[in-house]
Design a protein around this motif. Sequence first.
Motif, short mmCIF file in Angstrom:
data_model
loop_
_atom_site.label_atom_id
_atom_site.label_comp_id
_atom_site.label_asym_id
_atom_site.label_seq_id
_atom_site.Cartn_x
_atom_site.Cartn_y
_atom_site.Cartn_z
N ALA A 185 -31.17 2.13 -16.25
CA ALA A 185 -31.99 0.89 -17.10
C ALA A 185 -32.16 -0.48 -16.36
O ALA A 185 -33.02 -0.93 -16.13
N TRP A 186 -31.01 -0.66 -15.56
CA TRP A 186 -30.89 -1.82 -14.87
C TRP A 186 -31.78 -1.53 -13.60
O TRP A 186 -32.56 -2.71 -13.14
N VAL A 187 -31.74 -0.58 -12.97
CA VAL A 187 -32.40 -0.30 -11.82
C VAL A 187 -33.85 -0.22 -12.15
O VAL A 187 -34.98 -1.02 -11.42
N SER A 188 -34.37 0.18 -13.40
CA SER A 188 -35.71 0.07 -13.84
C SER A 188 -36.30 -1.20 -14.12
O SER A 188 -37.51 -1.60 -13.73
N SER A 189 -35.29 -2.19 -14.64
CA SER A 189 -35.89 -3.20 -15.00
C SER A 189 -35.98 -4.23 -13.47
O SER A 189 -36.99 -5.14 -13.65
N ARG A 190 -35.29 -3.99 -12.68
CA ARG A 190 -35.42 -4.67 -11.57
C ARG A 190 -36.87 -4.37 -10.90
O ARG A 190 -37.62 -5.07 -10.32
N PHE A 191 -37.28 -3.05 -10.69
CA PHE A 191 -38.60 -2.76 -10.50
C PHE A 191 -39.59 -3.20 -11.16
O PHE A 191 -40.61 -3.53 -10.69
N ARG A 192 -39.57 -3.44 -12.41
CA ARG A 192 -40.31 -3.90 -13.33
C ARG A 192 -40.72 -5.48 -12.92
O ARG A 192 -41.71 -6.09 -13.03
#
Lengths: 342, 342, 342, 342
Positions: C204-211
């Motif tokens: 979830a953290w990884v995806s939020s960073r990409f967003r």
Amino acid sequence: MRVGVLTGGGDCPGLNAVIRGLVRKGVQEYAYEFVGYRDGWRGPLEGDLIPLDIPAVRGILPRGGTILGSSRTNPLGQPDGIRRIKDNLAKDEIDALVTIGGEDTLGVAAKLYEEYGIKCVGVPKTIDNDLSATDYTFGFDTAVGIATEAIDRLHTTAESHMRVLVVEVMGRHAGWIALHSGLAGGANVILIPEQRFDVEQVCAWVSSRFRASYAPIVVVAEGAMPQDGDAVLKDGSLDSFGHVRLSGVGEWLAREIERRTGKEARTTVLGHVQRGGTPSAFDRWLATRFGLHAVDAVRDGDFGMMVALRGTDIVRVPIAEATARLKTVDPALYEEAGVFFG
Amino acid sequence: MRVGVLTGGGDCPGLNAVIRGLVRKGVQEYAYEFVGYRDGWRGPLEGDLIPLDIPAVRGILPRGGTILGSSRTNPLGQPDGIRRIKDNLAKDEIDALVTIGGEDTLGVAAKLYEEYGIKCVGVPKTIDNDLSATDYTFGFDTAVGIATEAIDRLHTTAESHMRVLVVEVMGRHAGWIALHSGLAGGANVILIPEQRFDVEQVCAWVSSRFRASYAPIVVVAEGAMPQDGDAVLKDGSLDSFGHVRLSGVGEWLAREIERRTGKEARTTVLGHVQRGGTPSAFDRWLATRFGLHAVDAVRDGDFGMMVALRGTDIVRVPIAEATARLKTVDPALYEEAGVFFG
Amino acid sequence: MRVGVLTGGGDCPGLNAVIRGLVRKGVQEYAYEFVGYRDGWRGPLEGDLIPLDIPAVRGILPRGGTILGSSRTNPLGQPDGIRRIKDNLAKDEIDALVTIGGEDTLGVAAKLYEEYGIKCVGVPKTIDNDLSATDYTFGFDTAVGIATEAIDRLHTTAESHMRVLVVEVMGRHAGWIALHSGLAGGANVILIPEQRFDVEQVCAWVSSRFRASYAPIVVVAEGAMPQDGDAVLKDGSLDSFGHVRLSGVGEWLAREIERRTGKEARTTVLGHVQRGGTPSAFDRWLATRFGLHAVDAVRDGDFGMMVALRGTDIVRVPIAEATARLKTVDPALYEEAGVFFG
Amino acid sequence: MRVGVLTGGGDCPGLNAVIRGLVRKGVQEYAYEFVGYRDGWRGPLEGDLIPLDIPAVRGILPRGGTILGSSRTNPLGQPDGIRRIKDNLAKDEIDALVTIGGEDTLGVAAKLYEEYGIKCVGVPKTIDNDLSATDYTFGFDTAVGIATEAIDRLHTTAESHMRVLVVEVMGRHAGWIALHSGLAGGANVILIPEQRFDVEQVCAWVSSRFRASYAPIVVVAEGAMPQDGDAVLKDGSLDSFGHVRLSGVGEWLAREIERRTGKEARTTVLGHVQRGGTPSAFDRWLATRFGLHAVDAVRDGDFGMMVALRGTDIVRVPIAEATARLKTVDPALYEEAGVFFG
């Protein structure tokens, strides 16, 4: 004149310095306009571009990576890829395209120029230094410096514990990084993809070093292979894309050395740290000059050509020639290094 | 075969790597014996030598300086100097002499060879990179790297305070270090000894940089001179040897910039840090190869010759030719850098 | 007074600085004599020692590793181990023993002192910083610096390719290196052994960073474990000693992130480079002071004690107390870092 | 809550890390709004501010200097200065002000808080580490690291030429940088402002080192003074502001050593490189934590307080107390280092 710029393939310290050199000289001296295509060939394929003016390139000289992004997208492998690029370049009113990349990226540029007349100028980029027609590519010196510093550090650990330390460095097809960092770091064995190695010979060098009361450092290019390597490096498991995973040669070699010599061995896989971060002074100088000379090639209408380093001069060579064959390590040069083995 | 080795002139990162390369290859492959003369030409003048075997060169690759010591002693300036060297070489049963040094040291070697038949092989050394006949000398890349890192650091200070930072780097007669580190560090002005500078032009560049809301870095070689510099750089005081002291050009320039532009200016004189410490990977590689090839020249009886770098090859050139004239910065190259000024 | 010195456990930048501090002060101010036992406890077990005088410690301050060698030999696990040590110390006429090491090495020292009255002074050493009773141990700052520099480099690669980069750092039982280098390097996720992690939360953290249009860096201590880690990290293969091999957590995590987020992920395992090479200035300062204060403890007859850092002071604490429990990362401190996650 | 931030005094590696820490935590956890005042106290004096949101602080962690700019502007020295600040803070609707700076900057903050009730929280900043109430200030570790690396490099030059090398480091009133870098770099003499030095004693140490066949390194803080220094350091010339110029103590000392010992001596003045560039890992960690804790102090309404490091904890202390007196080097600590002199 409106010039497109793209960076393709693996990232490499110095890409931003090329971009800055292009834009500074092109805008100031020739009043060109620049746009940057994003993520290598994906940019012109999809018409994804950003403006590149002087403020956009401020402060990027010391920064690794590429402000344009990169990818391994290959338009030749896409239905209609070339036509879409042509159309997008026309739509974007691009007069010339500077492509900064390795064998694959430049290969596409050569084809675009030769077969479709698109006005390309190439800038060679490979951290592995394996492009013909240029003495060096930028990024290589940085990678060698990082690997050498790591080897320096590993010497003290090897000596304190009288252990073998295996360092796996980049170089899938050419051993330049292994050769240069191994020589600069005082390695006792250097293994390169150009010559299959005899693991018994490696063990003999390792043992001889211990007999002299020193602990050995073995530098191995990721693409180096033992004489019977195709068999032994397969470990049977599958990676996340379903490919059979090869054990890293570094890990495998450390296990073999332990098994055959009875000495403890450890592996360090340097990996991506070799290609990131701020470029060395040499790479900044080379990349900057590549940028300055590439924009001169555009001005001279010298398309289908690539800038290259010969001695201390920047010259121009046909892209097609430069990408025709891999520049591998000369056997004589490898033999020269052999005086330090063992 | 018994080979003498000496290192002369200012110290330079990579000297030890040359010595190690010579000894490793000479002992292992040709069964030569080596002795090291201490402190440059003082060694053979006074017969002061130490044995150089493989244990003596272990671990010295990454170490700056020279295990043999160095000096600026010039036998040509001493009564009977050459004869004493000949006698000592004979007494010490030296068959060949490898001299590692710059213009002065190699000049003596050339004379010893040409006029007295002493079997000399030269290895070029100058941190300033101003020796003809070789693309690069070792030590130069290290110096450029150190200067570039300093310039990187100074950028943040310049920007935070909107101040001019003047960086004085080495280079009494040639501007190579200034040019390379200035380009690599993103300097806004680069001043070299080869071209007298116009302080008004420098101030115009400085002011233009401030107008763009950035703070300028000025890189100046220690030997660079303003157009009327002979007069202005004398401050009248005497140094400890009784010579009239010249103000450093960096200090002088900062004061002039302050006076003429009204902007604060500060000077950093990098000094000896540029020539000390561990060599860069490039310099270790080059110096090691120079050592390996110099011992091959001895084996081939190729005396009066010096090893040199051409592209990526090590070649041999007559020492006399290499020392005949200084290699200065080509005006075209300096002009190329000019796109970044201001 | 004749003082024995040994270094035990994994090597660590600063060991030589301690030895130099001990010897310089002990010889010059107290006229002590020193001997060095080789390879940790193996030295006194086998009576293997070398003299340690001032020339022996010259130039070792900036050198990583230990001139005495090290090993993980534990006399408590050997029949008669303690008695052999006692006998050898007596035979070698050792009045006091300075032991430089981690939990295991100091544990032996504590036992020797408490149960057999051997006059031990301890100097704490662990690159992992997980020893109680001292604010920091030397070597830790160097390791954090190396890891941080690697993270800096990996940022550019992550951004250029919009990829996840997982960096596995040292820390089997404590997450200090991960926490400090992750904070200093601007990591987006930091995983430590003290708290099992939820791989879904990491994704979830990884995806939020990409967003947010940035590419994430995940720093993971080698001893960090997913919530169901015991099961998933076993890959079934055997290492060269016949043990079941655990996949490295870094490799495993990159594969999971790829699988769950569809983003490319790569792993860098820093390994032994974190513990080798020249110590940072902080570590040289701390190790030197530990050496100076340890010899003062010998002079004061303060045996069974260990030197430790409290704030900016060097104090003495009972060895037994220092080794009683591991110093792990405080949950509040980890939570503090959490503001940067995602 | 709307929080103003300013950075005052000399720039210092870590300032940006503080700003990032403040903004990340303040925005994400407390939903605060931030504005940055430009160039220290000049910002609130003139109402010159920029918005500080999360995108504004991205990527600044590893960057030296300060994105807010800095100056030595002191509102106390300006007619009506304090009133103008009060008015501007009110106009800008600032609820709290975080001031990051040294003695002078924090002194203004203390006064603003005590006498005018302005809600200030302080963050200590001095590269010289001379602020009371905190074990360390950020920037200091970076400066010590740079100075130590320079000393490492100078050792090889000193040994190769058997010359004295004098290194002048920062520290006008406190010798922390000289003491730490001198100890870490293995200097043979360390001179600090806290104790006037006897040049004869310095020469005795220098000569003793040469007798042991080694070349000495002398580290001298810029503010160190010989016993009769007020007289000797004046050279009579005027600087660009019309002040009598003091010779640098480093230059002066090298000349005295040459004159008195007959040995060649050279000086390196490190200057501004000590305060620029990327912060060390330690400084990034400390500065980041200072930022996080300062915003917590704002949330707690703990005004007039400053964050400080005690051991490994961040605590709060009254600003006024912290700036009441300079933290100088304890004589006992200096004596401890004396074992390495000579």
